[in-house]
Design a protein around this motif. Structure first.
Motif, short mmCIF file in Angstrom:
data_model
loop_
_atom_site.label_atom_id
_atom_site.label_comp_id
_atom_site.label_asym_id
_atom_site.label_seq_id
_atom_site.Cartn_x
_atom_site.Cartn_y
_atom_site.Cartn_z
N GLU A 74 41.88 52.08 72.24
CA GLU A 74 41.08 51.47 71.24
C GLU A 74 39.77 51.14 71.74
O GLU A 74 38.73 51.38 70.99
N TYR A 77 38.22 55.16 72.46
CA TYR A 77 38.04 56.09 71.22
C TYR A 77 37.98 55.46 70.00
O TYR A 77 38.86 54.88 69.65
N GLU A 78 37.23 55.75 69.17
CA GLU A 78 36.84 54.86 67.91
C GLU A 78 37.90 55.34 66.88
O GLU A 78 38.20 54.29 66.23
N LYS A 79 38.50 56.38 66.78
CA LYS A 79 39.31 56.86 66.02
C LYS A 79 40.79 56.05 65.93
O LYS A 79 41.22 55.82 65.01
N PHE A 80 40.86 55.42 67.11
CA PHE A 80 42.22 54.87 67.28
C PHE A 80 42.15 53.29 66.86
O PHE A 80 43.03 52.28 67.20
N ARG A 81 40.87 52.69 66.63
CA ARG A 81 40.51 51.36 66.29
C ARG A 81 41.28 50.53 64.94
O ARG A 81 41.42 49.71 64.78
N GLY A 82 41.44 51.50 64.13
CA GLY A 82 42.21 51.10 62.75
C GLY A 82 43.68 51.26 62.88
O GLY A 82 44.55 51.32 64.01
N VAL A 84 46.93 53.23 63.20
CA VAL A 84 47.48 54.74 63.49
C VAL A 84 48.99 54.82 63.15
O VAL A 84 49.88 53.88 63.54
N SER A 90 50.21 59.43 70.17
CA SER A 90 48.67 59.69 70.39
C SER A 90 48.67 58.97 71.97
O SER A 90 47.72 59.83 72.48
#
Length: 124
Positions: A74, A77-82, A84, A90
């Motif tokens: 998190e 990588y910004e894409k894993f902050r919401g 998943v 992942s």
């Protein structure tokens, strides 16, 4: 059916929420193991108790490491902050690559299949 309409409100009032669903899933998974635990302890005597203690400590350690891996992902990588949908694959993909994603997906599928088989045997 529009969002916020009567039907959606009715579903929410009578459906299961996230907290209740989590409690039911945890109870089902723990209940399956608890049902077979007395017979397993009888067959293994004192060594079974030592193994249960060892596996409990091992599970606590691995769970804490997986949590730290997720926190690192998190942060980096910004894409894993919401939200998943597939956190373990992942983690495997970031750590190893596509092979890690596939191996962890296969392990998850085998675990769920094995758990389902145990439940079916207990039901019968």
């Amino acid at each position: 059916m529009e969002k916020g309409g009567f039907y959606e409100l009715e579903y929410r009032e009578h459906g299961l929420g996230i907290a209740i669903t989590a409690i039911f899933l945890a109870g089902e998974m723990a209940g399956t193991g608890v049902l077979s635990l007395p017979h397993a302890l009888k067959d293994t005597s004192f060594y079974g108790l030592m193994l249960i203690t060892l596996f409990t400590v091992n599970t606590m350690y691995v769970g804490s490491r997986l949590g730290l891996c997720w926190v690192m992902m998190e942060e980096r990588y910004e894409k894993f902050r919401g939200q998943v949908r597939d956190p373990y694959p992942s983690i495997g993909e970031v750590a190893i690559g596509k092979i890690g994603r596939h191996v962890s997906s296969i392990c998850i599928a085998c675990t769920l299949y094995g758990g389902g088989c145990v439940i079916i045997v207990l039901i019968s």
